[in-house]
Design an enzyme around this catalytic site. Structure first.
Site, PDB file in Angstrom:
ATOM      1  N   ARG A 106       0.943  -1.169  -0.150  1.00 51.93           N
ATOM      2  CA  ARG A 106      -0.050   0.037   0.226  1.00 51.93           C
ATOM      3  C   ARG A 106       0.872   1.209  -0.071  1.00 51.93           C
ATOM      4  NH1 ARG A 106      -4.667   0.988   4.472  1.00 51.93           N
ATOM      5  NH2 ARG A 106      -2.702   1.661   5.620  1.00 51.93           N
ATOM      6  N   THR A 110      -1.243   7.649  -1.080  1.00 49.48           N
ATOM      7  CA  THR A 110      -2.337   7.459  -1.617  1.00 49.48           C
ATOM      8  C   THR A 110      -3.244   6.215  -1.050  1.00 49.48           C
ATOM      9  OG1 THR A 110      -1.462   5.645  -3.392  1.00 49.48           O
ATOM     10  CG2 THR A 110      -1.457   8.119  -3.869  1.00 49.48           C
ATOM     11  N   ASP A 202       0.540  -1.916  12.391  1.00 50.96           N
ATOM     12  CA  ASP A 202       1.099  -2.303  10.989  1.00 50.96           C
ATOM     13  C   ASP A 202       1.029  -3.793  11.232  1.00 50.96           C
ATOM     14  OD1 ASP A 202       2.413  -1.063   8.369  1.00 50.96           O
ATOM     15  OD2 ASP A 202       2.786  -3.184   8.940  1.00 50.96           O
ATOM     16  N   ASP A 205       4.622  -5.014   9.988  1.00 54.62           N
ATOM     17  CA  ASP A 205       5.964  -4.760  10.756  1.00 54.62           C
ATOM     18  C   ASP A 205       5.876  -5.530  12.022  1.00 54.62           C
ATOM     19  OD1 ASP A 205       6.819  -2.825   9.028  1.00 54.62           O
ATOM     20  OD2 ASP A 205       5.955  -1.378   9.965  1.00 54.62           O
TER      21      ASP A 205
HETATM   22  O1  LIG Z   1      -7.168  -2.871   3.197  1.00 53.74           O
HETATM   23  P1  LIG Z   1      -5.727  -1.831   2.412  1.00 53.74           P
HETATM   24  O2  LIG Z   1      -6.239  -0.429   2.886  1.00 53.74           O
HETATM   25  O3  LIG Z   1      -5.522  -2.200   1.284  1.00 53.74           O
HETATM   26  O4  LIG Z   1      -5.004  -2.344   3.705  1.00 53.74           O
HETATM   27  C1  LIG Z   1      -4.539  -3.309   4.002  1.00 53.74           C
HETATM   28  C2  LIG Z   1      -3.142  -3.932   3.562  1.00 53.74           C
HETATM   29  O5  LIG Z   1      -2.065  -3.389   4.288  1.00 53.74           O
HETATM   30  C3  LIG Z   1      -1.255  -4.161   4.906  1.00 53.74           C
HETATM   31  O6  LIG Z   1      -0.135  -4.399   3.886  1.00 53.74           O
HETATM   32  P2  LIG Z   1       0.841  -3.401   3.607  1.00 53.74           P
HETATM   33  O7  LIG Z   1       0.729  -2.477   2.409  1.00 53.74           O
HETATM   34  O8  LIG Z   1       1.493  -2.562   4.820  1.00 53.74           O
HETATM   35  O9  LIG Z   1       2.042  -4.286   3.205  1.00 53.74           O
HETATM   36  P3  LIG Z   1       2.984  -4.997   4.166  1.00 53.74           P
HETATM   37  O10 LIG Z   1       2.270  -6.398   4.573  1.00 53.74           O
HETATM   38  O11 LIG Z   1       4.277  -5.493   3.227  1.00 53.74           O
HETATM   39  O12 LIG Z   1       3.424  -4.365   5.262  1.00 53.74           O
HETATM   40  C4  LIG Z   1      -2.027  -5.326   5.297  1.00 53.74           C
HETATM   41  O13 LIG Z   1      -1.229  -6.268   5.552  1.00 53.74           O
HETATM   42  C5  LIG Z   1      -2.917  -5.349   4.126  1.00 53.74           C
HETATM   43  O14 LIG Z   1      -2.432  -5.965   2.930  1.00 53.74           O
HETATM   44  O1  LIG Z   2      -4.379  -0.965  10.403  1.00 54.24           O
HETATM   45  C1  LIG Z   2      -3.947  -1.307   9.433  1.00 54.24           C
HETATM   46  C2  LIG Z   2      -4.149  -0.966   8.188  1.00 54.24           C
HETATM   47  C3  LIG Z   2      -3.569  -1.474   7.217  1.00 54.24           C
HETATM   48  N1  LIG Z   2      -2.255  -2.430   7.154  1.00 54.24           N
HETATM   49  C4  LIG Z   2      -1.948  -2.668   8.255  1.00 54.24           C
HETATM   50  O2  LIG Z   2      -0.982  -3.373   8.583  1.00 54.24           O
HETATM   51  N2  LIG Z   2      -2.758  -2.118   9.688  1.00 54.24           N
HETATM   52 MG   LIG Z   3       2.542  -3.055   6.123  1.00 59.84          MG
END
Ligand SMILES: O=P(O)(O)OC[C@H]1O[C@H](OP(=O)(O)OP(=O)(O)O)[C@H](O)[C@@H]1O
Ligand SMILES: O=c1cc[nH]c(=O)[nH]1
Ligand SMILES: [Mg+2]
Length: 211
Positions: A106, A110, A202, A205
């Protein structure tokens, strides 16, 4: 088409473990173990309507008819990164499932997801695919992942998340009304940065110890 089903897995074991997953004091090792355990418990619910075949089996005292899950049925599709943390927990119950991967990140400004990787089993279109991600926030990532699968002729899809925001549930239901959603908790809302409130922070993380 009518709206998809939303199942909140309210089993006390799931709810108890989710509390510790949310707690910011929970360390990476415990966070990973708890997510793994909740994924196993949720797998029990999401597989409730898998079709069964009847076969003959000989017990030590008689021949009888008994049930088995029919064929090679299931594929897991974790959304990288955080979805990876739920795979092993589900495989404990469905060891014959194949695993595909979709990499989505994400954009922090945006909030739109960008696909950077996809690799699916060749027979993915013949399986029930369970898309896995701990967080359903705006819904953008789940919608993009499901669209990617549909573009590759996959039709039977369910979504499994730990925590969802109402905004994300609505968005997935609108974009993909044929995809049932299984969650452990429906939280209050998103904040201005697209994080789920109260959520767990997150997920990627916390799972991998990055920040
Ligand atoms: O419903 P959304 O608004 O799309 O958000 C959810 C997404 O955000 C996080 O991933 P992230 O993009 O942080 O990637 P990561 O798992 O690599 O940290 C989470 O694990 C989802 O995939
Ligand atoms: O709360 C949130 C939203 C999106 N992605 C995450 O990991 N946590
Ligand atoms: Mg993430």
């Amino acid at each position: 088409m009518s709206k998809s089903k939303v199942v909140i897995c309210e089993h006390p074991l799931i709810q108890h473990k989710l509390t510790f997953i949310r707690n910011q004091e929970t360390n990476t090792k415990d966070f990973r173990e708890l997510v793994d355990e909740v994924a196993t418990l949720m797998a029990y619910e999401i597989t409730r309507d898998l079709p069964l075949d009847t076969i003959s089996v000989r017990t030590p005292v008689a021949e009888t008819e008994a049930k088995v899950i029919s064929g090679r049925m299931v594929g897991l599709v974790p959304i990288l990164r955080a979805g990876l943390g739920m795979v092993e927990g589900i495989l404990k119950l469905i060891p014959s499932a194949k695993v595909g991967h979709i990499g989505l990140a994400r954009d922090h400004e945006t909030l739109l997801p960008r696909e950077y990787y996809i690799n699916l089993p060749t027979d993915a279109h013949e399986r029930l695919l369970i898309v896995i991600d701990p967080m359903l926030a705006t819904g953008g990532s789940a919608i993009a992942a499901i669209s990617s699968l549909k573009q590759r002729s996959c039709e039977q899809i369910k979504l499994m998340c730990l925590i969802a925001a109402p905004e994300g549930v609505r968005a997935v239901q609108e974009a993909h009304p044929d995809v049932d959603i299984y969650i452990a908790a429906l939280d209050e809302r998103l904040n201005e940065k697209g994080y789920i409130i109260p959520g767990l922070g997150d997920a990627g993380d916390r799972m991998f110890g990055t920040n």
